[in-house]
Design a protein around this motif. Structure first.
Motif, PDB file in Angstrom:
ATOM      1  N   GLU A  67       0.828  -1.207   0.000  1.00 23.98           N
ATOM      2  CA  GLU A  67       0.000   0.000   0.000  1.00 23.98           C
ATOM      3  C   GLU A  67       0.863   1.257   0.000  1.00 23.98           C
ATOM      4  OE1 GLU A  67      -2.315  -0.798   3.457  1.00 23.98           O
ATOM      5  OE2 GLU A  67      -4.000  -1.615   2.299  1.00 23.98           O
ATOM      6  N   LEU A  68       1.969   1.223   0.746  1.00 21.96           N
ATOM      7  CA  LEU A  68       2.898   2.360   0.760  1.00 21.96           C
ATOM      8  C   LEU A  68       3.525   2.573  -0.618  1.00 21.96           C
ATOM      9  CD1 LEU A  68       4.720   1.948   4.190  1.00 21.96           C
ATOM     10  CD2 LEU A  68       3.156   3.767   3.520  1.00 21.96           C
ATOM     11  N   GLN A  69       3.882   1.467  -1.281  1.00 22.19           N
ATOM     12  CA  GLN A  69       4.463   1.585  -2.613  1.00 22.19           C
ATOM     13  C   GLN A  69       3.444   2.150  -3.604  1.00 22.19           C
ATOM     14  OE1 GLN A  69       5.922  -2.348  -3.497  1.00 22.19           O
ATOM     15  NE2 GLN A  69       7.887  -2.008  -2.443  1.00 22.19           N
ATOM     16  N   ASN A  70       2.199   1.702  -3.520  1.00 22.76           N
ATOM     17  CA  ASN A  70       1.159   2.239  -4.401  1.00 22.76           C
ATOM     18  C   ASN A  70       0.927   3.722  -4.134  1.00 22.76           C
ATOM     19  OD1 ASN A  70       0.789  -0.244  -5.582  1.00 22.76           O
ATOM     20  ND2 ASN A  70      -0.938  -0.824  -4.284  1.00 22.76           N
ATOM     21  N   LEU A  71       0.940   4.111  -2.855  1.00 18.33           N
ATOM     22  CA  LEU A  71       0.770   5.517  -2.499  1.00 18.33           C
ATOM     23  C   LEU A  71       1.915   6.357  -3.067  1.00 18.33           C
ATOM     24  CD1 LEU A  71      -0.841   7.624  -0.892  1.00 18.33           C
ATOM     25  CD2 LEU A  71       0.608   7.079   1.068  1.00 18.33           C
ATOM     26  N   CYS A  72       3.143   5.824  -2.983  1.00 19.90           N
ATOM     27  CA  CYS A  72       4.307   6.539  -3.541  1.00 19.90           C
ATOM     28  C   CYS A  72       4.174   6.694  -5.054  1.00 19.90           C
ATOM     29  CB  CYS A  72       5.596   5.810  -3.200  1.00 19.90           C
ATOM     30  SG  CYS A  72       6.092   5.978  -1.478  1.00 19.90           S
ATOM     31  N   LYS A  73       3.709   5.643  -5.723  1.00 17.76           N
ATOM     32  CA  LYS A  73       3.531   5.729  -7.176  1.00 17.76           C
ATOM     33  C   LYS A  73       2.497   6.780  -7.533  1.00 17.76           C
ATOM     34  CE  LYS A  73       4.883   0.981  -8.211  1.00 17.76           C
ATOM     35  NZ  LYS A  73       4.427  -0.358  -8.627  1.00 17.76           N
ATOM     36  N   GLU A  74       1.386   6.821  -6.794  1.00 17.10           N
ATOM     37  CA  GLU A  74       0.346   7.836  -7.049  1.00 17.10           C
ATOM     38  C   GLU A  74       0.906   9.236  -6.845  1.00 17.10           C
ATOM     39  OE1 GLU A  74      -3.222   7.209  -4.805  1.00 17.10           O
ATOM     40  OE2 GLU A  74      -3.266   5.079  -5.304  1.00 17.10           O
ATOM     41  N   LEU A  75       1.670   9.405  -5.758  1.00 20.03           N
ATOM     42  CA  LEU A  75       2.257  10.729  -5.492  1.00 20.03           C
ATOM     43  C   LEU A  75       3.234  11.121  -6.589  1.00 20.03           C
ATOM     44  CD1 LEU A  75       2.832  10.533  -1.635  1.00 20.03           C
ATOM     45  CD2 LEU A  75       1.093  11.838  -2.859  1.00 20.03           C
ATOM     46  N   HIS A  76       4.026  10.182  -7.081  1.00 20.26           N
ATOM     47  CA  HIS A  76       4.962  10.494  -8.174  1.00 20.26           C
ATOM     48  C   HIS A  76       4.216  10.887  -9.444  1.00 20.26           C
ATOM     49  CE1 HIS A  76       8.933   9.769  -6.549  1.00 20.26           C
ATOM     50  NE2 HIS A  76       8.467   8.713  -5.904  1.00 20.26           N
ATOM     51  N   GLN A  77       3.118  10.193  -9.739  1.00 19.86           N
ATOM     52  CA  GLN A  77       2.320  10.551 -10.915  1.00 19.86           C
ATOM     53  C   GLN A  77       1.739  11.955 -10.774  1.00 19.86           C
ATOM     54  OE1 GLN A  77      -0.523   7.382 -11.179  1.00 19.86           O
ATOM     55  NE2 GLN A  77       0.899   5.962 -12.168  1.00 19.86           N
ATOM     56  N   LYS A  78       1.256  12.285  -9.578  1.00 15.92           N
ATOM     57  CA  LYS A  78       0.704  13.623  -9.346  1.00 15.92           C
ATOM     58  C   LYS A  78       1.789  14.684  -9.475  1.00 15.92           C
ATOM     59  CE  LYS A  78      -3.164  12.278  -6.418  1.00 15.92           C
ATOM     60  NZ  LYS A  78      -3.766  12.352  -5.073  1.00 15.92           N
ATOM     61  N   ILE A  79       2.979  14.364  -8.960  1.00 14.15           N
ATOM     62  CA  ILE A  79       4.102  15.313  -9.060  1.00 14.15           C
ATOM     63  C   ILE A  79       4.471  15.538 -10.519  1.00 14.15           C
ATOM     64  CG2 ILE A  79       6.573  15.570  -8.610  1.00 14.15           C
ATOM     65  CD1 ILE A  79       6.064  14.237  -5.877  1.00 14.15           C
ATOM     66  N   ASP A  80       4.527  14.465 -11.308  1.00 15.80           N
ATOM     67  CA  ASP A  80       4.844  14.592 -12.732  1.00 15.80           C
ATOM     68  C   ASP A  80       3.812  15.446 -13.447  1.00 15.80           C
ATOM     69  OD1 ASP A  80       7.098  13.059 -12.426  1.00 15.80           O
ATOM     70  OD2 ASP A  80       6.157  11.199 -13.138  1.00 15.80           O
ATOM     71  N   LYS A  81       2.540  15.226 -13.131  1.00 19.99           N
ATOM     72  CA  LYS A  81       1.474  16.001 -13.769  1.00 19.99           C
ATOM     73  C   LYS A  81       1.597  17.484 -13.418  1.00 19.99           C
ATOM     74  CE  LYS A  81      -3.513  16.045 -14.362  1.00 19.99           C
ATOM     75  NZ  LYS A  81      -4.792  15.449 -13.947  1.00 19.99           N
ATOM     76  N   VAL A  82       1.860  17.769 -12.146  1.00 19.43           N
ATOM     77  CA  VAL A  82       2.011  19.161 -11.717  1.00 19.43           C
ATOM     78  C   VAL A  82       3.231  19.797 -12.370  1.00 19.43           C
ATOM     79  CG1 VAL A  82       2.501  20.616  -9.706  1.00 19.43           C
ATOM     80  CG2 VAL A  82       0.751  18.864  -9.562  1.00 19.43           C
ATOM     81  N   ASP A  83       4.326  19.035 -12.493  1.00 17.39           N
ATOM     82  CA  ASP A  83       5.524  19.564 -13.148  1.00 17.39           C
ATOM     83  C   ASP A  83       5.261  19.889 -14.610  1.00 17.39           C
ATOM     84  OD1 ASP A  83       7.233  19.690 -11.017  1.00 17.39           O
ATOM     85  OD2 ASP A  83       8.153  17.730 -11.377  1.00 17.39           O
ATOM     86  N   GLU A  84       4.502  19.025 -15.297  1.00 19.01           N
ATOM     87  CA  GLU A  84       4.157  19.298 -16.695  1.00 19.01           C
ATOM     88  C   GLU A  84       3.329  20.567 -16.809  1.00 19.01           C
ATOM     89  OE1 GLU A  84       2.196  15.849 -18.219  1.00 19.01           O
ATOM     90  OE2 GLU A  84       4.003  14.614 -18.168  1.00 19.01           O
ATOM     91  N   GLU A  85       2.356  20.714 -15.933  1.00 19.57           N
ATOM     92  CA  GLU A  85       1.517  21.917 -15.957  1.00 19.57           C
ATOM     93  C   GLU A  85       2.344  23.161 -15.666  1.00 19.57           C
ATOM     94  OE1 GLU A  85      -1.651  21.232 -13.199  1.00 19.57           O
ATOM     95  OE2 GLU A  85      -2.605  19.715 -14.460  1.00 19.57           O
ATOM     96  N   ARG A  86       3.269  23.041 -14.679  1.00 18.12           N
ATOM     97  CA  ARG A  86       4.119  24.179 -14.334  1.00 18.12           C
ATOM     98  C   ARG A  86       5.003  24.557 -15.525  1.00 18.12           C
ATOM     99  NH1 ARG A  86       9.174  24.438 -13.204  1.00 18.12           N
ATOM    100  NH2 ARG A  86       9.334  22.188 -12.951  1.00 18.12           N
TER     101      ARG A  86
END
Length: 185
Positions: A67-86
């Motif tokens: 569950e921690l690994q899945n949470l980390c993957k979700e957070l990384h995807q969100k970070i990537d999306k925010v970086d693209e938008e930025r």
């Protein structure tokens, strides 16, 4: 007497003394400073409140490794999306700033504030012009006419003028069409 009365009329006497005016200015500045500090604190509190609403604190206690690994993957995807938008936003801002700078430069030029220097007429020979354009590469003079292509004009073939009635008679029927076909090949 007329000069004194003219100066008295041109400069009216202030209703507030200089010391009173200075005192009021300092009071206004102090009040403005306190209002500015309050506004900064309000903005900071609003920012923290909005961040808490949008991103609640993570509850990591009691989660398994998967569950921690899945949470980390979700957070990384969100970070990537925010970086693209930025990045997209930053590139749009850079393009807009460049366009604003170009337009302001055009406005400045249209107002005519730039002084254009008067250009002088300068006589330059062909050799000097080539030397300036090509540098020190060209030392001998270049003959421009030698580099021009020559075009040979072909004389148009003139058909003999004959009686058109004979030509029509000769080309009539299938034999005339066969002659035209053979001539074309």
């Amino acid at each position: 007497m007329s000069t004194m009365s003219e100066t008295a009329h041109s400069k009216p006497k202030p209703k507030i003394s200089a010391s009173r005016r200075l005192f009021l200015k300092t009071k206004l500045l102090k009040k403005a400073m306190t209002m500015l500090e309050d506004e900064k604190q309000d903005r900071q509190a609003d920012r923290e409140r909005i961040l808490e609403e949008r991103h609640p604190a993570l509850q990591l206690a009691g989660l398994s490794m998967q569950e921690l690994q899945n949470l980390c993957k979700e957070l990384h995807q969100k970070i990537d999306k925010v970086d693209e938008e930025r990045y997209d936003t930053a590139s749009k801002v850079a393009i807009n700033e460049k366009e604003i700078q170009n337009l302001s430069q055009k406005i400045f030029e249209l107002k005519g504030k730039m002084k254009r220097p008067n250009l002088r007429k300068v006589r330059v020979s062909a050799g000097a012009m080539l030397g300036a354009l090509l540098g020190a590469k060209v030392k001998e003079s270049v003959d421009f006419k030698a580099n021009l292509k020559t075009v040979k004009k072909e004389e148009e073939k003139k058909e003999e003028v004959t009686d058109w009635r004979k030509n029509v008679d000769a080309m009539s029927g299938m034999e005339g069409r066969k002659k035209l076909f053979d001539a074309a090949q």
